[in-house]
Scaffold this motif. Structure first.
Motif, mmCIF file in Angstrom:
data_model
loop_
_atom_site.group_PDB
_atom_site.id
_atom_site.type_symbol
_atom_site.label_atom_id
_atom_site.label_comp_id
_atom_site.label_asym_id
_atom_site.label_seq_id
_atom_site.Cartn_x
_atom_site.Cartn_y
_atom_site.Cartn_z
ATOM 1 N N HIS A 1 0.833 -1.207 0.000
ATOM 2 C CA HIS A 1 0.000 0.000 0.000
ATOM 3 C C HIS A 1 0.871 1.262 0.000
ATOM 4 O O HIS A 1 0.587 2.217 -0.716
ATOM 5 C CB HIS A 1 -0.916 0.012 1.239
ATOM 6 N N MET B 1 -2.567 6.308 8.298
ATOM 7 C CA MET B 1 -2.050 5.582 7.140
ATOM 8 C C MET B 1 -1.523 4.210 7.477
ATOM 9 O O MET B 1 -1.886 3.231 6.851
ATOM 10 C CB MET B 1 -0.970 6.395 6.435
ATOM 11 N N SER C 1 -4.775 1.308 10.563
ATOM 12 C CA SER C 1 -5.528 0.244 11.238
ATOM 13 C C SER C 1 -4.622 -0.603 12.133
ATOM 14 O O SER C 1 -3.609 -1.139 11.678
ATOM 15 C CB SER C 1 -6.193 -0.654 10.200
ATOM 16 N N ASN D 1 -7.043 3.374 15.834
ATOM 17 C CA ASN D 1 -7.815 3.091 14.615
ATOM 18 C C ASN D 1 -8.043 1.594 14.411
ATOM 19 O O ASN D 1 -7.103 0.804 14.476
ATOM 20 C CB ASN D 1 -7.008 3.641 13.420
ATOM 21 N N GLY E 1 -12.186 7.287 2.194
ATOM 22 C CA GLY E 1 -12.014 8.080 0.978
ATOM 23 C C GLY E 1 -13.138 7.931 -0.040
ATOM 24 O O GLY E 1 -12.960 8.301 -1.201
ATOM 25 N N TRP F 1 -9.081 4.469 -2.817
ATOM 26 C CA TRP F 1 -8.757 3.171 -2.221
ATOM 27 C C TRP F 1 -9.188 1.990 -3.069
ATOM 28 O O TRP F 1 -8.650 0.899 -2.921
ATOM 29 C CB TRP F 1 -9.218 3.109 -0.761
ATOM 30 N N ARG G 1 -5.059 19.157 -1.026
ATOM 31 C CA ARG G 1 -3.720 19.130 -1.592
ATOM 32 C C ARG G 1 -2.958 20.432 -1.381
ATOM 33 O O ARG G 1 -1.839 20.572 -1.874
ATOM 34 C CB ARG G 1 -3.795 18.806 -3.104
HETATM 35 C C1 LIG Z 1 -0.550 4.496 2.548
HETATM 36 C C2 LIG Z 1 -1.913 4.782 3.103
HETATM 37 C C3 LIG Z 1 -2.475 3.882 4.018
HETATM 38 C C4 LIG Z 1 -3.753 4.125 4.574
HETATM 39 N N1 LIG Z 1 -4.239 3.267 5.546
HETATM 40 C C5 LIG Z 1 -5.370 3.625 6.234
HETATM 41 C C6 LIG Z 1 -5.774 2.871 7.380
HETATM 42 O O1 LIG Z 1 -5.151 1.885 7.777
HETATM 43 N N2 LIG Z 1 -6.906 3.270 8.044
HETATM 44 C C7 LIG Z 1 -7.630 4.373 7.646
HETATM 45 O O2 LIG Z 1 -8.615 4.728 8.310
HETATM 46 N N3 LIG Z 1 -7.272 5.087 6.529
HETATM 47 C C8 LIG Z 1 -6.164 4.747 5.839
HETATM 48 N N4 LIG Z 1 -5.759 5.488 4.747
HETATM 49 C C9 LIG Z 1 -6.700 6.509 4.197
HETATM 50 C C10 LIG Z 1 -6.347 7.937 4.544
HETATM 51 O O3 LIG Z 1 -6.421 8.188 5.920
HETATM 52 C C11 LIG Z 1 -7.257 8.944 3.774
HETATM 53 O O4 LIG Z 1 -8.578 8.824 4.243
HETATM 54 C C12 LIG Z 1 -7.247 8.769 2.253
HETATM 55 O O5 LIG Z 1 -5.962 8.384 1.783
HETATM 56 C C13 LIG Z 1 -7.692 10.035 1.532
HETATM 57 O O6 LIG Z 1 -6.840 11.122 1.855
HETATM 58 P P1 LIG Z 1 -5.746 11.703 0.809
HETATM 59 O O7 LIG Z 1 -6.484 12.024 -0.453
HETATM 60 O O8 LIG Z 1 -5.189 12.922 1.499
HETATM 61 O O9 LIG Z 1 -4.704 10.629 0.622
HETATM 62 C C14 LIG Z 1 -4.495 5.269 4.175
HETATM 63 C C15 LIG Z 1 -3.920 6.167 3.237
HETATM 64 C C16 LIG Z 1 -2.648 5.941 2.699
HETATM 65 C C17 LIG Z 1 -2.091 6.928 1.701
#
Ligand SMILES: Cc1cc2nc3c(=O)[nH]c(=O)nc-3n(C[C@H](O)[C@H](O)[C@H](O)COP(=O)(O)O)c2cc1C
Length: 357
Positions: free
Chosen positions: A20, A75, A104, A132, A204, A233, A283
């Motif tokens: 990921h 993340m 998570s 989380n 997302g 996602w 962004r």
């Molecule tokens: C590498 C990565 C891992 C992620 N893992 C999780 C996770 O484990 N649990 C969670 O609630 N969201 C996770 N997310 C989602 C982010 O918290 C966020 O909601 C989503 O990426 C949209 O935001 P962005 O457009 O700024 O990336 C992850 C995002 C990224 C980039």
């Protein structure tokens, strides 16, 4: 070990966290459609009656003060590489007075020797920190015990329950989301009694007004509307898929979701008061300003923080400083001296000329 229809293991492989991360370092995971902030413009105020130097960004979340209304979205964690990234992010959050969530913690709860790979308090003693895990686990019987363990594992101030039905379906994961509202209600009530606020967050794909109402009625302490327009996602799962069928499935849903700007408005239409975090496709500091003007209390970024952290500590600090400067300048441009002046400002207008980023 249970198997999916293609024979791939259903129990999550901790190394999928590494996949990921690698996928999210490429722009292929981004939505084509926008998060919706480009549909709004601030109306310039030529006589703003404020000094840029005196703009106050201080905010609060779960009863703690933050120096700015920005969060590093959850993340990762659970493996050595993820731990190093989280420690770098957490140290920056401490320096700038931001909030942060870890990814998570399922793997840390199921496999005790992975728990240490989520800890960041050593470098971030004072930040607002969220634990989380997913509602998919609640549906399978997790509850207060696991919530307490997730919070204790990292010394968190609050807990995120992430909601990700489309991601789970795309990857062939936990797809039984029946009966969740009473479980969420029971967990919120028990954790409230222990002084731990429980927030629900989409990863997302966005929170609709209907979902927000059910969450508020269940007694949720806050919502992260985690909308579409940033990291998709479904695309991440498509790119990381081990089979062609799963790859196609992920990519077919790559543009699914409620744009973040729309989701902020939807949640606010249900509750003017529920603490609201906006993640997904923010962004820049200008996007952050628009998210706050639309009604969010705090804006959060995931992928931009990951990309900056991957370049190094200095790049991360530079990115955060620039984002906050942009927020300050946007507030200056509409004469908002503090966040109360920015939220609900009459100087945010729909442009009627939506364009792609
Ligand atoms: C590498 C990565 C891992 C992620 N893992 C999780 C996770 O484990 N649990 C969670 O609630 N969201 C996770 N997310 C989602 C982010 O918290 C966020 O909601 C989503 O990426 C949209 O935001 P962005 O457009 O700024 O990336 C992850 C995002 C990224 C980039």
């Amino acid at each position: 070990m249970p198997k999916s229809e293609e024979g791939a293991p259903l129990v999550r492989d901790p190394q999928s966290k590494a996949h990921h991360i690698d996928a999210c370092l490429t722009s292929a995971v981004e939505y084509t459609k926008s998060a919706g902030f480009d549909r709004y413009d601030f109306e310039n105020q030529a006589l703003p009656e404020v000094s840029l130097e005196h703009i106050d960004l201080s905010a609060s979340l779960v009863g703690k003060t933050m120096k700015a209304p920005l969060m590093i979205a959850p993340m990762t964690g659970g493996i050595d590489r993820a731990h190093a990234i989280n420690r770098r992010l957490a140290a920056a959050a401490e320096h700038f007075g931001l909030a942060m969530g870890v990814g998570s913690q399922r793997v840390g709860i199921e496999t005790v020797d992975r728990a240490d790979f989520f800890k960041v308090r050593e470098v971030a003693p004072s930040i607002v920190l969220f634990a989380n895990f997913g509602v998919g686990q609640l549906a399978k019987g997790w509850g207060v015990d696991e919530a307490r363990r997730a919070v204790a594992m990292i010394g968190a101030d609050a807990l995120f329950l992430h909601m990700n039905p489309i991601q789970e379906a795309a990857q062939g994961g936990d797809v039984d989301f029946r009966g969740l509202v009473p479980r969420i209600k029971a967990l919120c009530s028990a954790m409230r009694a222990e002084g731990v606020p429980v927030f629900a967050r989409e990863v997302g794909f966005g929170v609709s007004a209907d979902a927000a109402k059910r969450l508020v009625d269940a007694g949720i302490a806050g919502i992260d509307c985690g909308g579409a327009g940033g990291t998709s996602w479904a695309k991440v799962e498509g790119i990381c898929a081990k089979t062609e069928r799963r790859r196609k499935m992920g990519l077919a849903f790559g543009e699914w979701g409620i744009p973040t700007a729309e989701s902020i408005v939807a949640v606010r239409s249900v509750s003017a008061r529920v603490p609201l975090i906006a993640t997904g496709g923010l962004r820049s500091g200008l996007d952050l300003a628009k998210a706050l003007a639309l009604g969010a209390d705090v804006g959060a970024m995931a992928r931009p923080m990951l990309v900056a952290a991957d370049k190094g500590e200095e790049a991360l600090a530079g990115f955060i400083a620039d984002t906050l400067d942009e927020l300050r300048i946007a507030m200056f441009g509409i004469g908002a001296a503090d966040l109360d002046g920015l939220r609900g400002t009459r100087f945010l207008r729909e442009t009627h000329h939506a364009s792609r980023r």
